[in-house]
Design a protein around this motif. Structure first.
Motif, PDB file in Angstrom:
ATOM      1  N   THR A   1     -34.738 -15.719 -33.707  1.00 11.28           N
ATOM      2  CA  THR A   1     -34.692 -14.366 -34.272  1.00 11.28           C
ATOM      3  C   THR A   1     -33.917 -14.227 -35.566  1.00 11.28           C
ATOM      4  O   THR A   1     -34.012 -13.194 -36.217  1.00 11.28           O
ATOM      5  CB  THR A   1     -34.104 -13.376 -33.248  1.00 11.28           C
ATOM      6  OG1 THR A   1     -32.757 -13.747 -32.949  1.00 11.28           O
ATOM      7  CG2 THR A   1     -34.946 -13.316 -31.979  1.00 11.28           C
ATOM      8  N   SER A   2     -33.166 -15.237 -35.953  1.00  8.65           N
ATOM      9  CA  SER A   2     -32.316 -15.099 -37.131  1.00  8.65           C
ATOM     10  C   SER A   2     -33.130 -14.997 -38.414  1.00  8.65           C
ATOM     11  O   SER A   2     -34.100 -15.732 -38.612  1.00  8.65           O
ATOM     12  CB  SER A   2     -31.357 -16.287 -37.233  1.00  8.65           C
ATOM     13  OG  SER A   2     -30.549 -16.135 -38.398  1.00  8.65           O
ATOM     14  N   GLU A   3     -32.702 -14.119 -39.283  1.00  6.57           N
ATOM     15  CA  GLU A   3     -33.281 -14.010 -40.621  1.00  6.57           C
ATOM     16  C   GLU A   3     -32.417 -14.748 -41.642  1.00  6.57           C
ATOM     17  O   GLU A   3     -32.757 -14.794 -42.822  1.00  6.57           O
ATOM     18  CB  GLU A   3     -33.417 -12.535 -41.010  1.00  6.57           C
ATOM     19  CG  GLU A   3     -34.403 -11.768 -40.142  1.00  6.57           C
ATOM     20  CD  GLU A   3     -35.821 -12.316 -40.236  1.00  6.57           C
ATOM     21  OE1 GLU A   3     -36.260 -12.685 -41.345  1.00  6.57           O
ATOM     22  OE2 GLU A   3     -36.495 -12.389 -39.189  1.00  6.57           O
ATOM     23  N   ASP A   4     -31.319 -15.335 -41.192  1.00  2.00           N
ATOM     24  CA  ASP A   4     -30.433 -16.093 -42.083  1.00  2.00           C
ATOM     25  C   ASP A   4     -31.170 -17.344 -42.557  1.00  2.00           C
ATOM     26  O   ASP A   4     -31.586 -18.168 -41.736  1.00  2.00           O
ATOM     27  CB  ASP A   4     -29.160 -16.467 -41.314  1.00  2.00           C
ATOM     28  CG  ASP A   4     -28.146 -17.205 -42.160  1.00  2.00           C
ATOM     29  OD1 ASP A   4     -28.522 -18.163 -42.870  1.00  2.00           O
ATOM     30  OD2 ASP A   4     -26.967 -16.828 -42.093  1.00  2.00           O
ATOM     31  N   PRO A   5     -31.327 -17.517 -43.863  1.00  2.00           N
ATOM     32  CA  PRO A   5     -32.083 -18.679 -44.359  1.00  2.00           C
ATOM     33  C   PRO A   5     -31.494 -20.014 -43.925  1.00  2.00           C
ATOM     34  O   PRO A   5     -32.237 -20.965 -43.670  1.00  2.00           O
ATOM     35  CB  PRO A   5     -32.035 -18.531 -45.885  1.00  2.00           C
ATOM     36  CG  PRO A   5     -31.567 -17.153 -46.155  1.00  2.00           C
ATOM     37  CD  PRO A   5     -30.880 -16.650 -44.930  1.00  2.00           C
ATOM     38  N   SER A   6     -30.169 -20.100 -43.819  1.00  2.00           N
ATOM     39  CA  SER A   6     -29.575 -21.382 -43.420  1.00  2.00           C
ATOM     40  C   SER A   6     -29.834 -21.676 -41.943  1.00  2.00           C
ATOM     41  O   SER A   6     -29.997 -22.837 -41.563  1.00  2.00           O
ATOM     42  CB  SER A   6     -28.077 -21.402 -43.725  1.00  2.00           C
ATOM     43  OG  SER A   6     -27.403 -20.382 -43.025  1.00  2.00           O
ATOM     44  N   VAL A   7     -29.910 -20.656 -41.101  1.00  5.36           N
ATOM     45  CA  VAL A   7     -30.266 -20.860 -39.695  1.00  5.36           C
ATOM     46  C   VAL A   7     -31.752 -21.213 -39.601  1.00  5.36           C
ATOM     47  O   VAL A   7     -32.127 -22.143 -38.878  1.00  5.36           O
ATOM     48  CB  VAL A   7     -29.930 -19.616 -38.841  1.00  5.36           C
ATOM     49  CG1 VAL A   7     -30.497 -19.750 -37.426  1.00  5.36           C
ATOM     50  CG2 VAL A   7     -28.425 -19.392 -38.790  1.00  5.36           C
TER      51      VAL A   7
ATOM     52  N   ALA B   1     -33.532 -22.713 -41.710  1.00 10.08           N
ATOM     53  CA  ALA B   1     -33.748 -24.077 -42.206  1.00 10.08           C
ATOM     54  C   ALA B   1     -33.504 -25.121 -41.111  1.00 10.08           C
ATOM     55  O   ALA B   1     -34.099 -26.196 -41.137  1.00 10.08           O
ATOM     56  CB  ALA B   1     -32.848 -24.352 -43.406  1.00 10.08           C
ATOM     57  N   TYR B   2     -32.635 -24.805 -40.170  1.00 11.99           N
ATOM     58  CA  TYR B   2     -32.298 -25.744 -39.099  1.00 11.99           C
ATOM     59  C   TYR B   2     -32.819 -25.283 -37.740  1.00 11.99           C
ATOM     60  O   TYR B   2     -32.353 -25.750 -36.702  1.00 11.99           O
ATOM     61  CB  TYR B   2     -30.773 -25.945 -39.042  1.00 11.99           C
ATOM     62  CG  TYR B   2     -30.259 -26.718 -40.221  1.00 11.99           C
ATOM     63  CD1 TYR B   2     -30.322 -28.108 -40.239  1.00 11.99           C
ATOM     64  CD2 TYR B   2     -29.730 -26.061 -41.323  1.00 11.99           C
ATOM     65  CE1 TYR B   2     -29.870 -28.830 -41.331  1.00 11.99           C
ATOM     66  CE2 TYR B   2     -29.264 -26.773 -42.420  1.00 11.99           C
ATOM     67  CZ  TYR B   2     -29.342 -28.149 -42.420  1.00 11.99           C
ATOM     68  OH  TYR B   2     -28.906 -28.871 -43.494  1.00 11.99           O
TER      69      TYR B   2
END
Length: 181
Positions: free
Chosen positions: A154-160, A162-163
């Motif tokens: 569910t994360s919209e954080d690009p760094s999350v 990416a992984y």
């Protein structure tokens, strides 16, 4: 004094007025809503929606123990066809599970929320509350696995994002060590 069962129109009006009061920011209105909903629930003991709204009114006032029987009544399958709609059922399951957890009934919370997640597998809030209940029962790995899987999905954080694949993979076995064995 026992009041007769209200007509469907009167029931809808009374319920709507009480829910509107509960939504106001002042505690006096919330308490008035609770009192009205308890009276309506007494008049309509088999009405799941009224029971759910009555439970919710208790919860917003921090009266969790008093909310439990109303949540349980709302979720009871009476076979009358007057049960909750899907969204209210989700809300009642989350509300009761959270309330059980708040009251220290951690195993009850984990069991109820686990069943709710099976019924509504895409509901992230149910999974988050299940993770809290699992943590409270000492099932820390299961709680962390659930939260990491939810985060990855569910994360919209690009760094999350990416992984995401790695987070989902490692969430399945937090103690795994690559190359061991």
């Amino acid at each position: 004094m026992n009041h007769p069962e209200p007509s469907p129109e009167e029931r809808d009006r009374l319920l709507g007025e009480a829910v509107a009061l509960r939504s106001r920011p002042d505690e006096t209105a919330k308490e008035e809503a609770r009192v009205r909903l308890v009276a309506l629930a007494d008049r309509l003991p088999a009405d799941a929606e009224v029971a759910y709204q009555t439970a919710w009114a208790h919860d917003v006032l921090g009266r969790e123990a008093e909310a439990v029987p109303y949540y349980e009544r709302a979720l009871a399958d009476t076979g009358t066809g007057t049960g909750l709609g899907e969204e209210d059922r989700r809300g009642a399951l989350l509300g009761l599970g959270s309330t059980y957890r708040t009251l220290g009934r951690h195993e009850d919370a984990a069991a109820l929320l686990g069943a709710a997640v099976e019924e509504f597998p895409e509901d992230g809030a149910l999974r988050a509350f299940l993770a809290m209940a699992l943590y409270n029962t000492g099932r820390h790995h299961a709680a962390t696995r659930l939260l990491l899987t939810l985060l990855a999905a569910t994360s919209e954080d690009p760094s999350v994002r990416a992984y995401r694949a790695a987070i989902e993979h490692y969430a399945q076995d937090l103690d795994a060590i690559e190359g061991a064995g």
